[in-house]
Design an enzyme around this catalytic site. Structure first.
Site, short mmCIF file in Angstrom:
data_model
loop_
_atom_site.label_atom_id
_atom_site.label_comp_id
_atom_site.label_asym_id
_atom_site.label_seq_id
_atom_site.Cartn_x
_atom_site.Cartn_y
_atom_site.Cartn_z
N ASP A 216 -6.83 -4.51 -4.17
CA ASP A 216 -7.78 -3.97 -3.20
C ASP A 216 -7.55 -2.46 -3.14
O ASP A 216 -7.00 -1.92 -2.18
CB ASP A 216 -7.52 -4.63 -1.85
N ASP B 276 0.86 -1.19 0.00
CA ASP B 276 0.00 0.00 0.00
C ASP B 276 0.89 1.23 0.00
O ASP B 276 1.87 1.29 0.73
CB ASP B 276 -0.93 0.01 1.20
#
Length: 336
Positions: free
Chosen positions: A161, A111
């Site tokens: 995601d 991320d």
């Protein structure tokens, strides 16, 4: 776009002419990072709420719907997933679900914004309970660049995601990114991407996603809808793509006997999600009885399953003398 008034948080979906609201107890904290503006709220009935740039990311009450459907369908669709990469997913809920599968040997989460994870550790600790699992690796860097640097055939499953396809996540919806994913996946590998609202985005984001995945070399694609109350329209989706594997099939017996508890996902839910409403662009073309039989025959051949005499004759005719209008050259499997 979002607003707050009279102890309510509203997210406005201007292009759709709709809005979603949650009654608030208080604002807890906020931070402007290098990438985005993150805010934490306490709501009256949905627990904690995280927003990024004014858009709802997750709440305590309903995040399980998203995290379970982003992880279990793709893992049970793969024959034997061992190496998993999660692009995005900084709240760590998808990572937790992935590591419920004992066969997974390594799960790497990438991320770009570390503060998403730090806020999740503070306000959604239940989602971060697998962060210290020895199979887990958490990296804070650019997911697109990470995939460019990955070795060929080094990953079994990729889970994208991401946030909406704007800002830092925009590149995660492009054909170039999917080409890197296709290269990095081993034979039989699968990618899944969150794909927005079936009601609002079927003719735009979802349609383009299927096209970009096929352009990148994936041989089958499948969108799976699921409920998500706090996202636009209350109905969300993920889209899978397989590298020489059929993502419309899954290990149903293993899913039924999965050995861990889930709140939404089940083998029956998975099976039902594969059936799309007629308005969704889940297939390359409408399946006629003839094309379905021909594609099913090709699937049997790929799996080395025996053919009936009629199937063998149909396959021979299809591949030597005739190509149905609308069929893509060289594709042997139905696109879901």
């Amino acid at each position: 776009m979002s607003s707050t008034q009279n102890n309510w948080f509203y997210e406005h979906f201007d292009t759709a002419g709709t809005a979603f609201g949650l009654r608030l107890k208080q604002k807890l904290e906020e931070v402007q990072t290098e990438y985005q503006h993150i805010e934490m709220w306490e709501t009256d009935s949905f627990g904690y709420l995280m927003t990024i740039d004014g858009a709802t990311m997750l709440t305590t009450r309903d995040n399980f719907l998203y995290h379970e459907m982003m992880s279990h369908p793709v893992l049970f669709s793969h024959a034997n997933p061992k190496r998993v990469v999660i692009i995005g997913g900084g709240d760590c809920g998808t990572l937790r679900e992935v590591l419920r599968h004992p066969g997974v040997e390594k799960a790497t989460q990438i991320d770009i914004d570390e503060m998403v994870t730090r806020y999740s550790e503070k306000y959604f600790p239940e989602l971060c309970e697998s962060n210290d699992d020895p199979r887990a690796e958490l990296l804070f860097e650019d997911g697109v660049q990470y995939m460019r640097n990955c070795a060929d055939g080094s990953v079994d499953v990729i889970i994208v995601d991401s946030t909406d396809p704007v800002g830092p996540a925009e590149g995660l919806f492009k054909a170039d990114f999917f080409r890197d994913c296709h290269r990095v996946l081993a034979e039989g590998g699968i990618i899944v991407q969150q794909s927005e609202s079936p009601l609002l985005h079927s003719d735009t984001i979802i349609k383009d996603l299927h096209a970009n995945m096929r352009e990148a070399g994936f041989t089958s694609t499948q969108t799976l809808p699921f409920p998500q109350p706090v996202y636009p329209s209350g109905w969300w989706s993920c889209t899978m793509a397989g590298k020489n594997t059929q993502v419309g099939e899954f290990r149903e017996t293993d899913a039924s006997d999965k050995g861990f508890d889930t709140r939404y996902y089940s083998a029956a839910i998975h099976k039902g999600a594969l059936v799309l409403p007629p308005f969704m662009p889940g297939r390359d073309e409408p399946l006629t009885a003839t094309s379905y039989k021909l594609q099913a025959t090709s699937y049997k051949l790929q799996k080395r399953m025996p053919l009936s005499s009629l199937e063998a004759r149909a396959f021979s005719f299809r591949h030597t003398k005739h190509r149905e209008p609308g069929m893509h050259k060289g594709r042997s499997f139905p696109i879901h």
